[in-house]
Motif scaffolding. Sequence first.
Motif, PDB file in Angstrom:
ATOM      1  N   PHE A 654       0.830  -1.194   0.000  1.00  0.00           N
ATOM      2  CA  PHE A 654       0.000   0.000   0.000  1.00  0.00           C
ATOM      3  C   PHE A 654       0.869   1.250   0.000  1.00  0.00           C
ATOM      4  O   PHE A 654       0.706   2.154  -0.831  1.00  0.00           O
ATOM      5  N   PHE A 655       1.834   1.313   0.919  1.00  0.00           N
ATOM      6  CA  PHE A 655       2.644   2.525   1.045  1.00  0.00           C
ATOM      7  C   PHE A 655       3.594   2.718  -0.130  1.00  0.00           C
ATOM      8  O   PHE A 655       4.025   3.842  -0.411  1.00  0.00           O
ATOM      9  N   ALA A 656       3.898   1.648  -0.869  1.00  0.00           N
ATOM     10  CA  ALA A 656       4.782   1.773  -2.025  1.00  0.00           C
ATOM     11  C   ALA A 656       4.194   2.691  -3.085  1.00  0.00           C
ATOM     12  O   ALA A 656       4.934   3.246  -3.917  1.00  0.00           O
ATOM     13  N   GLU A 657       2.868   2.870  -3.059  1.00  0.00           N
ATOM     14  CA  GLU A 657       2.223   3.734  -4.048  1.00  0.00           C
ATOM     15  C   GLU A 657       1.462   4.876  -3.392  1.00  0.00           C
ATOM     16  O   GLU A 657       0.438   5.343  -3.908  1.00  0.00           O
ATOM     17  N   VAL A 658       1.981   5.336  -2.249  1.00  0.00           N
ATOM     18  CA  VAL A 658       1.436   6.509  -1.566  1.00  0.00           C
ATOM     19  C   VAL A 658       2.486   7.615  -1.603  1.00  0.00           C
ATOM     20  O   VAL A 658       3.664   7.392  -1.299  1.00  0.00           O
ATOM     21  N   ASN A 659       2.089   8.812  -1.992  1.00  0.00           N
ATOM     22  CA  ASN A 659       3.022   9.933  -2.103  1.00  0.00           C
ATOM     23  C   ASN A 659       3.462  10.446  -0.736  1.00  0.00           C
ATOM     24  O   ASN A 659       2.686  10.437   0.231  1.00  0.00           O
ATOM     25  N   ASP A 660       4.716  10.894  -0.687  1.00  0.00           N
ATOM     26  CA  ASP A 660       5.254  11.469   0.547  1.00  0.00           C
ATOM     27  C   ASP A 660       4.511  12.746   0.935  1.00  0.00           C
ATOM     28  O   ASP A 660       4.167  13.578   0.081  1.00  0.00           O
ATOM     29  N   ASN A 661       4.308  12.866   2.232  1.00  0.00           N
ATOM     30  CA  ASN A 661       3.782  14.105   2.829  1.00  0.00           C
ATOM     31  C   ASN A 661       2.457  14.564   2.221  1.00  0.00           C
ATOM     32  O   ASN A 661       2.165  15.757   2.168  1.00  0.00           O
ATOM     33  N   ARG A 662       1.688  13.611   1.740  1.00  0.00           N
ATOM     34  CA  ARG A 662       0.326  13.893   1.291  1.00  0.00           C
ATOM     35  C   ARG A 662      -0.623  13.039   2.130  1.00  0.00           C
ATOM     36  O   ARG A 662      -0.711  11.823   1.936  1.00  0.00           O
ATOM     37  N   PRO A 663      -1.299  13.633   3.094  1.00  0.00           N
ATOM     38  CA  PRO A 663      -2.190  12.857   3.954  1.00  0.00           C
ATOM     39  C   PRO A 663      -3.227  12.085   3.127  1.00  0.00           C
ATOM     40  O   PRO A 663      -3.780  12.593   2.155  1.00  0.00           O
ATOM     41  N   VAL A 664      -3.447  10.855   3.557  1.00  0.00           N
ATOM     42  CA  VAL A 664      -4.422   9.982   2.901  1.00  0.00           C
ATOM     43  C   VAL A 664      -5.548   9.694   3.890  1.00  0.00           C
ATOM     44  O   VAL A 664      -5.303   9.227   5.000  1.00  0.00           O
ATOM     45  N   THR A 665      -6.762   9.977   3.462  1.00  0.00           N
ATOM     46  CA  THR A 665      -7.919   9.651   4.293  1.00  0.00           C
ATOM     47  C   THR A 665      -8.408   8.248   3.946  1.00  0.00           C
ATOM     48  O   THR A 665      -8.746   7.959   2.794  1.00  0.00           O
ATOM     49  N   LEU A 666      -8.400   7.406   4.963  1.00  0.00           N
ATOM     50  CA  LEU A 666      -8.891   6.043   4.805  1.00  0.00           C
ATOM     51  C   LEU A 666     -10.319   5.977   5.325  1.00  0.00           C
ATOM     52  O   LEU A 666     -10.633   6.525   6.381  1.00  0.00           O
ATOM     53  N   THR A 667     -11.161   5.300   4.579  1.00  0.00           N
ATOM     54  CA  THR A 667     -12.529   5.045   5.047  1.00  0.00           C
ATOM     55  C   THR A 667     -12.701   3.538   5.149  1.00  0.00           C
ATOM     56  O   THR A 667     -12.653   2.831   4.132  1.00  0.00           O
ATOM     57  N   PHE A 668     -12.858   3.057   6.368  1.00  0.00           N
ATOM     58  CA  PHE A 668     -13.054   1.627   6.603  1.00  0.00           C
ATOM     59  C   PHE A 668     -14.554   1.329   6.593  1.00  0.00           C
ATOM     60  O   PHE A 668     -15.330   1.943   7.323  1.00  0.00           O
ATOM     61  N   HIS A 669     -14.947   0.401   5.723  1.00  0.00           N
ATOM     62  CA  HIS A 669     -16.344  -0.015   5.612  1.00  0.00           C
ATOM     63  C   HIS A 669     -16.500  -1.361   6.317  1.00  0.00           C
ATOM     64  O   HIS A 669     -15.787  -2.325   5.994  1.00  0.00           O
ATOM     65  N   TYR A 670     -17.433  -1.440   7.249  1.00  0.00           N
ATOM     66  CA  TYR A 670     -17.667  -2.661   8.015  1.00  0.00           C
ATOM     67  C   TYR A 670     -18.978  -3.299   7.573  1.00  0.00           C
ATOM     68  O   TYR A 670     -19.865  -2.652   7.008  1.00  0.00           O
ATOM     69  N   TRP A 671     -19.101  -4.593   7.864  1.00  0.00           N
ATOM     70  CA  TRP A 671     -20.258  -5.336   7.382  1.00  0.00           C
ATOM     71  C   TRP A 671     -21.560  -4.906   8.036  1.00  0.00           C
ATOM     72  O   TRP A 671     -22.640  -5.146   7.501  1.00  0.00           O
ATOM     73  N   SER A 672     -21.497  -4.257   9.194  1.00  0.00           N
ATOM     74  CA  SER A 672     -22.721  -3.738   9.807  1.00  0.00           C
ATOM     75  C   SER A 672     -23.281  -2.550   9.048  1.00  0.00           C
ATOM     76  O   SER A 672     -24.416  -2.140   9.263  1.00  0.00           O
ATOM     77  N   GLY A 673     -22.468  -1.959   8.158  1.00  0.00           N
ATOM     78  CA  GLY A 673     -22.818  -0.719   7.484  1.00  0.00           C
ATOM     79  C   GLY A 673     -22.108   0.486   8.061  1.00  0.00           C
ATOM     80  O   GLY A 673     -22.178   1.590   7.501  1.00  0.00           O
ATOM     81  N   THR A 674     -21.380   0.295   9.156  1.00  0.00           N
ATOM     82  CA  THR A 674     -20.637   1.386   9.788  1.00  0.00           C
ATOM     83  C   THR A 674     -19.439   1.795   8.934  1.00  0.00           C
ATOM     84  O   THR A 674     -18.784   0.946   8.315  1.00  0.00           O
ATOM     85  N   LYS A 675     -19.145   3.114   8.896  1.00  0.00           N
ATOM     86  CA  LYS A 675     -17.952   3.638   8.241  1.00  0.00           C
ATOM     87  C   LYS A 675     -17.145   4.426   9.273  1.00  0.00           C
ATOM     88  O   LYS A 675     -17.713   5.206  10.043  1.00  0.00           O
ATOM     89  N   VAL A 676     -15.834   4.209   9.274  1.00  0.00           N
ATOM     90  CA  VAL A 676     -14.934   4.927  10.188  1.00  0.00           C
ATOM     91  C   VAL A 676     -13.775   5.478   9.365  1.00  0.00           C
ATOM     92  O   VAL A 676     -13.176   4.748   8.561  1.00  0.00           O
ATOM     93  N   THR A 677     -13.442   6.765   9.549  1.00  0.00           N
ATOM     94  CA  THR A 677     -12.343   7.377   8.795  1.00  0.00           C
ATOM     95  C   THR A 677     -11.099   7.504   9.658  1.00  0.00           C
ATOM     96  O   THR A 677     -11.164   7.578  10.896  1.00  0.00           O
ATOM     97  N   TYR A 678      -9.965   7.549   8.969  1.00  0.00           N
ATOM     98  CA  TYR A 678      -8.647   7.583   9.628  1.00  0.00           C
ATOM     99  C   TYR A 678      -7.682   8.214   8.636  1.00  0.00           C
ATOM    100  O   TYR A 678      -7.844   8.044   7.409  1.00  0.00           O
ATOM    101  N   VAL A 679      -6.671   8.952   9.127  1.00  0.00           N
ATOM    102  CA  VAL A 679      -5.732   9.644   8.242  1.00  0.00           C
ATOM    103  C   VAL A 679      -4.324   9.116   8.479  1.00  0.00           C
ATOM    104  O   VAL A 679      -3.863   9.029   9.632  1.00  0.00           O
ATOM    105  N   VAL A 680      -3.643   8.746   7.376  1.00  0.00           N
ATOM    106  CA  VAL A 680      -2.245   8.325   7.471  1.00  0.00           C
ATOM    107  C   VAL A 680      -1.401   9.251   6.597  1.00  0.00           C
ATOM    108  O   VAL A 680      -1.834   9.700   5.530  1.00  0.00           O
ATOM    109  N   THR A 681      -0.188   9.530   7.082  1.00  0.00           N
ATOM    110  CA  THR A 681       0.751  10.370   6.335  1.00  0.00           C
ATOM    111  C   THR A 681       2.093   9.669   6.298  1.00  0.00           C
ATOM    112  O   THR A 681       2.625   9.272   7.347  1.00  0.00           O
ATOM    113  N   ARG A 682       2.606   9.523   5.085  1.00  0.00           N
ATOM    114  CA  ARG A 682       3.929   8.927   4.909  1.00  0.00           C
ATOM    115  C   ARG A 682       4.954  10.035   4.754  1.00  0.00           C
ATOM    116  O   ARG A 682       4.746  10.992   4.000  1.00  0.00           O
ATOM    117  N   SER A 683       6.078   9.882   5.435  1.00  0.00           N
ATOM    118  CA  SER A 683       7.219  10.782   5.270  1.00  0.00           C
ATOM    119  C   SER A 683       8.466   9.917   5.188  1.00  0.00           C
ATOM    120  O   SER A 683       8.998   9.459   6.209  1.00  0.00           O
TER     121      SER A 683
END
Length: 692
Positions: A654-683
């Motif tokens: 995953f990180f091999a194709e993520v740009n440096d210092n550009r925050p990525v918003t992740l949206t996790f989709h769960y089987w209940s229908g719940t969505k949770v967001t999270y931000v990762v930044t590679r440097s």
Amino acid sequence: MTGLRDKMQVIRRRGVALATAFVSVAATVGLAAVTPAAAAPGCRVDYTVPSQWSGGFTANVAVTNTGDRVSGWRLTWTWPAGQQVTQAWNATVTSSGSQVTAVDAGYNAVIEPNSTVAFGFNGSWTGANTAPQSFALNGVTCTGGPGTPPTTTTTTSGGPAPGDAMAQVAEMQPGWNLGNTLDSTGGDETSWGNPRITEALLDNVKAQGFKSIRIPVTWGQHQGPAPGYAIETAYLNRVKEVVGWALADGFHVMINIHHDSWQWINTMPSDRAGVLARYNAIWTQLAAAFRDSPAKLVFESVNEPQFTGSSGDAQNAQLLHELNASFRDIVRRSGGNNTNRLLVLPTLHTSSEQARLDELASSLNTFKDPNIAATVHYYGYWPFSVNVAGGTHFDATAQKDLTDSFDRVYNTFIARGVPVILGEYGLLGFDRHTGTIQQGEKLKFFEQFGHYARAKKITTMLWDNGQHFGRTSFQWSDPELIAQIKSSWTTRSGTASTDQVFSAKASAISAKTITLNLNGTTFNSLRQGTTELVRGTDYTVQGDRLTLTAAALTRLSGSRNYGTNAVLTAHFSQGVPWRINIVTYDPPVLQNATGTTSSFAIPTAFRGDLLATMEAKYADGSNAGPHNWTSYKEFDRTFAPNYTTGVTTLTSDFFAEVNDNRPVTLTFHYWSGTKVTYVVTRSGSAVTGTTA
């Protein structure tokens, strides 16, 4: 398929299917069902022997209730010629001398009026294999229905006439692949992690009801130099030994040239003469070695043919035609049983695209050989098969991909008298682990797959690299999966829109509705274990809508611990039951984390929920990570949940194709229908993660 590692690079290992003579014995007997207060009990038993070999046979028994409801059944009969049952499925079968008793398996204990239950078994025989002349259900001798005298009919066949390719391929259904063994590229059959093949393994595969076995073989690392390209004597003898065991077990056996397709055959555009010489040398030696083997041995020219550096489709088609033509000529000229042996020819990449099918059809027209079958592979609609691009469900798109593929194969070949062997099938996520595709969605795929292949008269061979049937334990890693596969060989099963019913712990429990996929069946009952839930009180059924009441869900959820609180099974008039998990959850909670591009894990309290997929986007809305044509990333390749340790891992891929210092918003989709967001930044190699 290609590869054990990655279908995208397609490198798989396959085998040989072999045809032996078989005897088919069919007996139909009237049978009376006993119920506590039956006014007019009655039933019918259809007893068939679709496959018989020296000392052994497979039988199928179908009990149709023509009287009142039966709750709990016990079928008895007497062997007329001393046969013995060695293994059974969908029933518990015991015997004492010539007396045999089959008892329901619990989930199929109820036989509604005008419904059928079926079970099967493998048996042994000596001298004769005469069908039972009468049956008794719950102690009452069969009469075929009220007032109908018992009847018995028996037919015997020695199998298809030599050269009847369509009949021989039909006899090969169902088939199994001995993958990642003799096809391994490490120089030894154990180099990809599987043990050496044993007679016991093949015996146990046979006992599962498979009629054919494909034995993929990679030859290149066991060949000498030009000009003879001699195959190592010890290796050829080992292949002959395994083939001999399989033939002795009564299998149809198919052998091939396997991973050579991508190791050196693919260089044919730049080395036509060299590749042809080496390829021809292999088939010349194999044709001689197996010249006098029985007709049940089948040759497949090459697995998943592909070419590197060609000028395009036209050259690819011509090169494959040359390989197939050369293979056919070598085998036919070698004489003996090879003169009429069934030969199996693939499309380019064993693809079912219409252009590829047409190319092979054109070749077959020039060969004018009646003893040829076509072969393709099928691993499902790719986004669903690997869980990428949001392909979490066996939805209408995935279903249409399957039916369109089989329709094309049928119309191009089978409707015109050319049989088709689907030499490999499965889902690509299986090469990693079976959790990549959600269980219920997976079972729906295999139910539809088996049904439609049967409808289109396609013989199927399950790809198994050791992830399904244990090579030494002789146990299935996923009993639900193999039960669904086996059931699909003969009938349809009811399924549903989901096998998970979620109730949030933070909220009051309310009624929940799921849609039934009846697939031609009728709904019979809903159970928890052996206890039937009460229709109208615990649940209602209106058409295809099954609704669990709030009161029933409250009772079933108990103390409402996170996770599965209860398991129900929906039972239909035929096929296997559909499992429904009653789950308590709350939205998962993620925590801040630090790590590296090679090791990054998000602490996750899943709280009973299950992860379906993950999206990744930059702040400007563009897609991040691999497969950047979609925001939905590939399950397990780029992210993976660990419910035991409570983390969600992001992989180095995953990180091999993520740009440096550009925050990525992740949206996790769960089987209940719940969505949770999270931000990762590679440097560089450092990664930080924060809750959104």
